[in-house]
Every structure is written in C-alpha cells, then in structure tokens.
Design an enzyme around this catalytic site. Sequence first.
Site, PDB file in Angstrom:
ATOM      1  N   GLY A  69      43.214  49.281  45.203  1.00  0.00           N
ATOM      2  CA  GLY A  69      44.313  47.386  45.124  1.00  0.00           C
ATOM      3  C   GLY A  69      44.696  48.402  47.271  1.00  0.00           C
ATOM      4  CD  GLU A  73      36.771  46.756  38.999  1.00  0.00           C
ATOM      5  OE1 GLU A  73      37.127  45.702  39.829  1.00  0.00           O
ATOM      6  OE2 GLU A  73      36.639  47.640  38.680  1.00  0.00           O
ATOM      7  CB  VAL A 107      40.772  55.222  35.496  1.00  0.00           C
ATOM      8  CG1 VAL A 107      41.949  56.031  35.196  1.00  0.00           C
ATOM      9  CG2 VAL A 107      40.843  55.884  36.970  1.00  0.00           C
ATOM     10  NE  ARG A 119      44.147  52.839  34.360  1.00  0.00           N
ATOM     11  CZ  ARG A 119      43.513  52.701  35.918  1.00  0.00           C
ATOM     12  NH1 ARG A 119      43.488  53.014  36.469  1.00  0.00           N
ATOM     13  NH2 ARG A 119      42.146  52.180  35.470  1.00  0.00           N
ATOM     14  CE  LYS A 157      39.697  40.611  47.179  1.00  0.00           C
ATOM     15  NZ  LYS A 157      38.160  40.393  45.750  1.00  0.00           N
ATOM     16  NE  ARG A 184      35.540  54.503  41.993  1.00  0.00           N
ATOM     17  CZ  ARG A 184      36.048  54.287  41.134  1.00  0.00           C
ATOM     18  NH1 ARG A 184      35.664  54.714  39.463  1.00  0.00           N
ATOM     19  NH2 ARG A 184      37.103  53.476  41.492  1.00  0.00           N
ATOM     20  CE  LYS A 234      40.279  28.331  47.011  1.00  0.00           C
ATOM     21  NZ  LYS A 234      41.686  27.226  47.986  1.00  0.00           N
ATOM     22  CD  GLU A 243      36.326  46.727  44.409  1.00  0.00           C
ATOM     23  OE1 GLU A 243      36.150  46.609  44.860  1.00  0.00           O
ATOM     24  OE2 GLU A 243      37.273  47.133  42.773  1.00  0.00           O
TER      25      GLU A 243
END
Length: 468
Positions: free
Chosen positions: A185, A295, A314, A357, A178, A311, A221, A307
Amino acid sequence: MEARAPKAGLRINFMGFFNKMFNKILIANRGEIAIRIMRACRELGIKTVAVYSTADKSALHAQIADEAICIGPAASKDSYLNTKSIIAACEITNAEAIHPGFGFLSENADFARLCEKCGLTFIGPPPEVMEAMGDKANAKRTMISAGVPVVPGSDGAVKTPDDAREICREIGYPVMVKASAGGGGRGIRLVQTEEELENGYIAAQQEALQFFGNDEVYIEKFIQNPRHIEIQLLADNYGNVVHLGERDCSLQRRNQKLLEESPSPIMTDELRARMGEAAVNAAKVSGYRNAGTIEFLVENDNFYFMEMNTRIQVEHPVTELVTGIDLVKAQIRIAAGEKLWFGQDDVNITGHAIECRINAEDPRHNFRPSPGVIKAIHVPGGFNVRIDSAVYAGYEVTPYYDSMIAKMLVKAPTRAEAIMKMRVALAEFIIEGVETNVDFQLALLKDEDFEKGEFDIGFLNRKNVMGD
C-alpha cells in the site's frame, strides 16, 4: 555454538526419486511467520535457526528455535534488514538455507543473489525473476506477453509530470499513480482530476523513494469498485506449475488487508478457471519457481493483473485450510529440489475459510498503533479454529515493527457457517494491556452487506462498521 551438522541425507519424495533435504534452515524473520516456518521445518525433521534484534530478545521465535543469534539493534535496518549479519549467522550455525518469510528481505533480489554467492539456498524464486516481477512496470509488460489482461495505463515508468499528464488524458481519469518497486500500500496515490495530478505524482514518487529506495512510478486507470482477488501458485524447478484457487482480499483499510476469505463470494467455476489459467501462464512465461501469488482486480466477469508477490503471503493459511496443502512445507520441498507431487486436477477446494488479522491498534482513534505489554491473553479454540501468533502474557508489543500480533482463521462447510464460527471465536479472544481491532473485526463480521458478500476494495472507506 554446536559443531557443524552432518551433511544432508537422502530422502524419497512422493514422486519416487532421490533428492537432498536440508538439515538446518535459518529463518530471516520474526513474529508469527517465523513460528509458522519453524513448525513446518520441525515436521520435516529440519533444525531451525532464529535471528532476533535486541528488542526481540524475549520474543517467542528466539526462544523456541534450536539456535538463536542476535543480529543487531531494534531498528529493522540494523537487524532484520542487515544482510551481512544474517549471512554471518548462517556461517556460525552452519545453516544451509534461508527462509525469508514475508516482508523484510523476502522480495530483495540482491539478498537472494548474495545467498547464492555464499552457497546458501534462498527459499523463494530466483533473484532475476524476483527482480523482474518486483518491478511493477516490468511485471505488467511480462503479463501482456503472457496474454494476461492488464489495467490500461503507462507502458513502464513515467519519467515526468508532463508525461503523466499525456498518459492520463489518453486513458481518462481517475487514475492510480503507483511505485514501480512498491508493495504493502506504499507509494500509491489516487488522482481524480488533472488538477490533482502533479501533486499526486510527486507525493507517490517521494513515498516510493522513502520506502523502497526507488522513485520510479507508473500510472494505471483506476477501476471503480473492483474486488481484490489473488491466485495462489506453486511452481517447481522442472516447469510444473499449479494454482490453488483464489483468496478474496477486498476488505482493506488504506490499502492494507484486514480480512481474507476463500472461496470468493463472487467466484464461479468458469471465472476461477480463466483466472487460474492466466496466473499459471504468467508464472511459466516469467520462469517462476516456488510459492507466489498473482493479484487481480475483478470487475463483473473481467479481471486485470495488478501485481505479483514473489513470496509467501500473510494470508496463505486461508488457502491451506480449503486445499489441505501446507504451503510452507511445499516451499521448502521445492527449494530442496523436489518435483510437485500433485497436478492441477488433484487440487480440491472444500468448505469456506476466513482469516481476520488481529492488530495492536485502536480503531476508535484512527487505528493508531497500541504498543505495550500484553498483561493477559485468552485465545479461542474449537473445531477448525486456527491461531497463528507469537504473543503471550508478558510479551511486549514494541513500536518498531508491524502492528499485526495474530491471525485468526476458521473453516466451515459454508460461508454462512464460517462467518458464524468466526464471530464466536472473536467474541472469545481476550487480550489485555494493548488495544486491538478484535471488536472492529467482530462488527465487520456482523455487517449485513458483508454477510451478503456485497463488498469491494472501497467498502471500509464508505461505511463505519462500528457505528460510532
């Protein structure tokens, strides 16, 4: 341009002390989130300034703001990411604060620092906190110090493929490579075997450099078939932090969220309490302020930090519907110096909310974007149906920005009733001129496994919900 606005007046908040509220806020964003912020500002008696690119000259946010300033050409880097133009727009209009919304400059610590230098209030966390939590590897170390469970992986950025190979042999495959400065994403690669590692490592690095200007990556992992659940936080400038429950964001395609709901179908009071406590502790340890989200990956009764989003999200309206708390107003009030006017025991989650969405894309052709002019539109209505959008008949969906054109939300007493309400609303949603994912969302709402709440982040990769 109008003359300089009078100095901000004094208002009394619910805690009974005086503080200064803004007279004018510049919204450094576009689309539905810009409209959302404008509404909150107007309800607080605050004037708004919109910024727009040449491609957005006819956009709704540019038309309904109290003032609007063109800040550059269509490309984001020349307009919505043009910090000098945005600061200049504040100077021209005498705006006192900037709300960045989500995306664009919302997690840019350098921009937040520039705002401070120019005497402007950035409606978000302090730049140093944003910087620390925006670096995923550093955020992981912060979570460990706060006692928050983390996914096994590297201790910080991984410098070389050889280092990556050694770490992966220790934690075992599969792993995720990552981007340290990533999000949305981007800069992520799933690596199943050692033979795939070097290519995955290099690909993640290259994408991270392309999208974030930083090629640092870290390794975790890979947790098989987890749920993606996030905890919403509010933190004021006086050390008070509360969580507002969870949102289940497991339904994703290519790491992009498509449908969110609250409460999560797998949540228990005990698990929510543990996750909420962990999120609050993390915010306190990091010195966080304003609205933020932590999250987690959840597997059975275990959860792991993934993470922090520094902010507004959405999907924030999902939380607004089940708690009755206006998160954007809260952001503004906190930035103006108000204390939180409620405590953790005052947060009450009622009913069930779902957000879909709506994107201008073609699900039958690999979800390719569908720019064009919206020739006609009919949006659903009814009790507890909410549409956040900035499109209208004649609006041009351009190829320059994100394909999301609306968020549709419903609330009902139970999850089953919310699903039925959303089905009815989706069936009424008519957009002509561009392809959308409305039928895809409707098919998803009718899927038996979704109805039973049996899904995880790999759900949409495993099945074809439209059946063709």
